[in-house]
Design a protein around this motif. Structure first.
Motif, short mmCIF file in Angstrom:
data_model
loop_
_atom_site.label_atom_id
_atom_site.label_comp_id
_atom_site.label_asym_id
_atom_site.label_seq_id
_atom_site.Cartn_x
_atom_site.Cartn_y
_atom_site.Cartn_z
N ILE B 89 91.56 -2.46 9.78
CA ILE B 89 91.43 -1.13 9.15
C ILE B 89 90.62 -0.27 10.11
N LYS B 90 91.10 0.96 10.36
CA LYS B 90 90.44 1.77 11.39
C LYS B 90 89.69 2.93 10.74
N PHE B 91 88.48 3.15 11.24
CA PHE B 91 87.74 4.35 10.85
C PHE B 91 87.75 5.28 12.06
N LEU B 92 88.12 6.52 11.89
CA LEU B 92 88.11 7.47 13.00
C LEU B 92 87.19 8.63 12.67
N LEU B 93 86.45 9.06 13.65
CA LEU B 93 85.59 10.23 13.47
C LEU B 93 85.89 11.22 14.57
N LEU B 94 86.27 12.45 14.15
CA LEU B 94 86.48 13.52 15.12
C LEU B 94 85.20 14.33 15.19
N HIS B 95 84.63 14.45 16.35
CA HIS B 95 83.41 15.25 16.48
C HIS B 95 83.48 16.10 17.73
N PRO B 96 82.83 17.23 17.71
CA PRO B 96 82.91 18.12 18.85
C PRO B 96 82.22 17.52 20.07
N VAL B 97 82.80 17.78 21.22
CA VAL B 97 82.17 17.32 22.45
C VAL B 97 81.10 18.30 22.85
N ARG B 98 79.96 17.79 23.19
CA ARG B 98 78.88 18.66 23.59
C ARG B 98 78.96 18.87 25.10
N ASP B 99 79.09 20.12 25.50
CA ASP B 99 79.32 20.38 26.92
C ASP B 99 78.13 20.01 27.78
N GLU B 100 76.94 20.28 27.26
CA GLU B 100 75.77 20.15 28.14
C GLU B 100 75.12 18.79 28.01
N SER B 101 75.83 17.82 27.43
CA SER B 101 75.17 16.54 27.16
C SER B 101 74.90 15.78 28.46
N GLN B 102 73.66 15.28 28.57
CA GLN B 102 73.37 14.38 29.68
C GLN B 102 73.57 12.95 29.21
N SER B 103 73.41 12.00 30.10
CA SER B 103 73.74 10.62 29.75
C SER B 103 72.82 10.09 28.65
N ALA B 104 71.55 10.54 28.64
CA ALA B 104 70.62 10.03 27.62
C ALA B 104 71.05 10.48 26.24
N LEU B 105 71.41 11.77 26.15
CA LEU B 105 71.83 12.29 24.85
C LEU B 105 73.13 11.63 24.41
N ARG B 106 73.96 11.34 25.41
CA ARG B 106 75.24 10.73 25.06
C ARG B 106 75.02 9.35 24.44
N LYS B 107 74.02 8.62 24.98
CA LYS B 107 73.76 7.29 24.45
C LYS B 107 73.22 7.39 23.02
N GLU B 108 72.36 8.39 22.81
CA GLU B 108 71.81 8.55 21.47
C GLU B 108 72.92 8.91 20.49
N GLU B 109 73.83 9.73 20.98
CA GLU B 109 74.96 10.10 20.14
C GLU B 109 75.76 8.87 19.75
N ALA B 110 75.94 7.95 20.71
CA ALA B 110 76.71 6.73 20.42
C ALA B 110 76.01 5.92 19.34
N ASP B 111 74.67 5.82 19.44
CA ASP B 111 73.94 5.05 18.45
C ASP B 111 74.06 5.67 17.07
N ILE B 112 73.98 7.01 17.05
CA ILE B 112 74.06 7.69 15.76
C ILE B 112 75.40 7.44 15.11
N ILE B 113 76.45 7.57 15.92
CA ILE B 113 77.79 7.39 15.35
C ILE B 113 77.98 5.94 14.93
N ARG B 114 77.46 5.01 15.71
CA ARG B 114 77.61 3.61 15.35
C ARG B 114 76.91 3.32 14.03
N ASN B 115 75.70 3.85 13.87
CA ASN B 115 74.99 3.64 12.60
C ASN B 115 75.75 4.22 11.43
#
Lengths: 201, 159
Positions: B89-115
């Motif tokens: 069973i698949k869960f999909l989340l569409l979220h806007p891409v943040r243009d100015e994201s650096q790698s640190a913010l991107r990792k935090e974003e991944a954690d948030i979405i995973r949680n």
């Protein structure tokens, strides 16, 4: 025959009887005495600790009822087991890593699922590497309390005890992505053999 | 560091026959939409459906052992993240891409979405254990919708 207050076999008998009643409006004739004792034995269980209650008296096997059972009651039991198996897998594999291959999934069913259901693992898993797997359980819990005397009399009745676990296995494997058919046989007093044939596309 | 802000979100649970079992949209009220509201949902469905190919490709490839995939697909300003359960069973989340994201913010974003995905997964398992819920059918439970709403509020800091 089956001890009236043994846990799982009592429940299976009750379930099969309820289905017979719902479908045909009468109790299975082989255990009508057990039906009469139902209320009393439940109270007995609550009152007394683990004292062996009255076992249901032997009645001659009613072949027409068991033939009828195998047409409608067993498939119903099996489909109930199918739903249970699917939902159990969702719950049990929550933290589990993804499975590598088919054999890995079979092993999961034999170990973790069986341990969850019956507190023990399946004793032997054999395969012919072409889609057929054989699970052998030497002390299958629902059959564990059957008496060893008069064993021949209970073989026709054993279907109701293994229909539900067959369904559980089929539902579990289907939730893991394996379409298959599951059949079971009771070999000796407590030993049960499940044969899983995976559909080959 | 500012915690990531998400603009428009679309969350969907997809069953075994690629049918949506549950959809949830999160929109900011005051935001001006470049596309009309009715078409927004159709577009989200379209993007999610197109992302399914990417999900399945990831499942069979070398990364097939994990449950959570971030940013597996992209469409204009949306990025799709996916979460696949054991029974596919698949869960999909569409979220806007943040243009100015650096790698640190991107990792935090991944954690948030995973949680967020794991929280919804918990609710989903409880729903599945309900014998009155027919597996692979549309989820109509108001309680489930409420819980997803709370998870969105809690994890995705929106609405």
């Amino acid at each position: 025959m089956a001890d009236a207050i043994s846990g799982p076999s009592y429940l299976y008998n009750l379930l099969a009887n309820e289905l017979s009643v719902a479908l045909y409006g009468d109790l299975d004739k082989t255990s009508e005495n057990m039906g009469a004792l139902t209320m009393m034995t439940i109270k007995d269980r609550k009152a007394a600790a683990a004292a062996a209650g009255p076992s249901s008296s032997e009645a001659p096997v009613d072949t027409s009822a068991s033939a009828r059972d195998s047409d409608t009651v067993f498939p119903k039991l099996e489909s109930i087991g199918y739903q249970v198996g699917q939902r159990l897998i969702e719950r049990l594999t929550k933290e589990h890593a993804r499975f590598k291959d088919e054999l890995d999934r079979m092993k999961f069913v034999c170990t973790d699922l069986w341990k969850y259901l019956y507190d023990k693992q399946i004793d032997t898993l054999r395969t012919n590497n072409q889609g057929t797997y054989v699970f052998t359980d030497n002390l299958f819990r629902p059959l564990a309390f059957f008496s060893a005397e008069g064993v021949d009399q209970y073989y026709p009745q054993s279907g109701r005890f293994i229909a539900f676990p067959c369904g559980i296995i089929r539902g579990a494997l289907s939730a893991l992505g394996i379409r298959c058919t599951v059949s079971a046989k009771v070999l000796s007093v407590t030993c049960c053999v499940f044969e899983v044939v995976v559909e080959r596309t | 560091m500012n915690s990531p802000q998400f603009g428009r979100l679309y969350f969907v649970i997809i069953g075994h026959r690629d049918q949506p079992l549950f959809e949830f949209e999160a929109l900011k009220q005051e935001e001006n939409l470049s596309i009309p509201r009715e078409d927004y949902r159709h577009l989200c469905q379209f993007v999610a459906h197109a992302a399914l190919d990417a999900v399945e490709a990831n499942l069979t490839g070398p990364t097939g052992t994990q449950m959570f995939f971030k940013n597996i697909d992209r469409f204009n300003e949306w990025s799709v993240s996916a979460f696949v359960t054991t029974s596919q069973i698949k869960f999909l989340l569409l979220h806007p891409v943040r243009d100015e994201s650096q790698s640190a913010l991107r990792k935090e974003e991944a954690d948030i979405i995973r949680n967020f995905f794991f929280a919804v997964y918990e609710h989903f398992i409880k729903l599945m254990l309900n014998p009155f819920y027919e597996l692979d059918s549309e989820i109509t439970s108001r309680g489930f919708r409420e819980k997803v709403h709370q998870s969105v509020k809690k994890h995705l800091l929106n609405l």
